[in-house]
Design an enzyme around this catalytic site. Structure first.
Site, PDB file in Angstrom:
ATOM      1  CB  CYS A 136      -0.935   0.011   1.209  1.00 29.55           C
ATOM      2  SG  CYS A 136      -2.012   1.453   1.282  1.00 29.55           S
ATOM      3  CB  CYS A 139      -0.630   2.433   3.969  1.00 24.91           C
ATOM      4  SG  CYS A 139      -2.231   1.838   3.416  1.00 24.91           S
ATOM      5  CG  ASP A 140       3.165   1.256   4.520  1.00 24.33           C
ATOM      6  OD1 ASP A 140       2.697   1.761   5.553  1.00 24.33           O
ATOM      7  OD2 ASP A 140       2.984   0.073   4.198  1.00 24.33           O
TER       8      ASP A 140
END
Length: 324
Positions: A136, A139-140
């Site tokens: 992701c 997300c990261d």
């Protein structure tokens, strides 16, 4: 074996399911959450969470889900540990059969079973998860600001992830096993025009190289699909972007699903093809797949479920008031 009845039955215990439980409990729906194979959802295997609203500092995914569950239980949710193996949507009430043999009946049903990222299964992938390997970018990606990253895949997801990562990384490499992308042409045009993106064609990832205890990922080993030659691509982060698999096998043939297996809902709502059955979170969202959007649709599902019950109760009251 026992039968559990509720006004709102929730299958799944990630951000969507637990948010639905919180709102449902506060509305007097006395929700039951059947937690499934992965209590807490994908956030329980996520370490640093920096994009969930309300937290100035980085929080841990498992801790965040523990707090959501505690909040849901505090306002009256019953959490039950079971895995649903069969479902009857001919209600209401809707009936679910657990692996334990227990039966769960709900006047409304909220499906929050989520979706799982597809992984390569290459050596080092699991060991370096959260230590350089991710599925992701949204997300990261922030954690790789100023660092080199690779994206593995060739569809829309991979191209979108690569373009997103250019916001953080000066060097983004896409590794694709073929000599052309499956992604939409407009996305490809944007990708090829970006100076920070490099494409490596006809390569598959054989293994992820690094040590979780020694700084994490260092490189990916790739194999040329035409010559069989192996080589290393040094990188700080690797994003596997080969798609997601929604957990909808239980509902196949019983609810309307799209071509990718996601539950079809009325646009802008969590309403499925069956009145009283609602879907929220990643099981119906193949675009955003974020904890905060999952929580938002969980809220929507609970509000719509409460309205569904209220309307049914009002209709029954009206029928009872009519003289025979």
């Amino acid at each position: 074996m026992a039968t559990h009845t509720t006004r709102m039955l929730i299958i799944g215990s990630g951000p969507a399911g637990l948010t639905a439980a919180i709102y449902g409990a506060r509305a007097g729906m006395q929700p039951i959450v059947v937690q499934g194979l992965q209590p807490g959802g994908q956030l329980t295997i996520t370490t640093d969470v920096e994009n969930y609203p309300g937290f100035r500092d980085v929080v841990q995914g498992p801790w965040l889900m523990q707090e959501m569950q505690a909040q849901a239980e505090h306002v009256g949710t019953r959490m039950l540990w079971d895995t649903i193996v069969d479902i009857d949507l001919s209600g209401p009430p809707f009936r679910a059969i657990g692996d334990s043999g227990d039966v769960y009946e709900g006047e409304t049903l909220v499906i929050a079973t989520g979706a799982q990222a597809r992984w390569l299964g290459a050596p080092g992938e699991q060991e370096l998860g959260g230590k350089g390997v991710s599925a992701c970018a949204t997300c990261d990606g922030f954690f790789y600001r100023g660092k080199k990253v690779v994206v593995i895949g060739g569809g829309n997801t991979a191209v979108e992830e690569a373009l997103y990562l250019t916001n953080h990384s000066p060097e983004v490499t896409i590794i694709h096993r073929r000599d052309s992308f499956r992604a939409e042409k407009i996305l490809q045009d944007r990708l090829f025009a970006h100076p920070a993106v490099k494409v490596v064609w006809n390569k598959t990832v054989a293994r992820f190289v690094g040590d979780p205890a020694q700084g994490g990922l260092k490189a990916v080993e790739v194999v040329d699909t035409k010559t069989g030659e192996t080589s290393l691509i040094e990188t700080d982060g690797a994003f596997v972007a080969i798609g997601h698999a929604p957990a909808t096998e239980l509902f196949r043939g019983k609810l309307e699903l799209d071509d990718s297996g996601y539950i079809v809902v009325t646009p802008g709502t969590p309403k499925t093809s069956i009145p009283g059955v609602f879907a929220c979170g990643d099981v119906m969202d193949h675009t955003y797949r974020q904890a905060v959007t999952a929580a938002g649709t969980g809220c929507m599902a609970a509000l719509d479920a409460e309205r569904f019950v209220a309307e049914r109760e009002f209709a029954r009251g009206q029928e009872a008031a009519v003289p025979a």
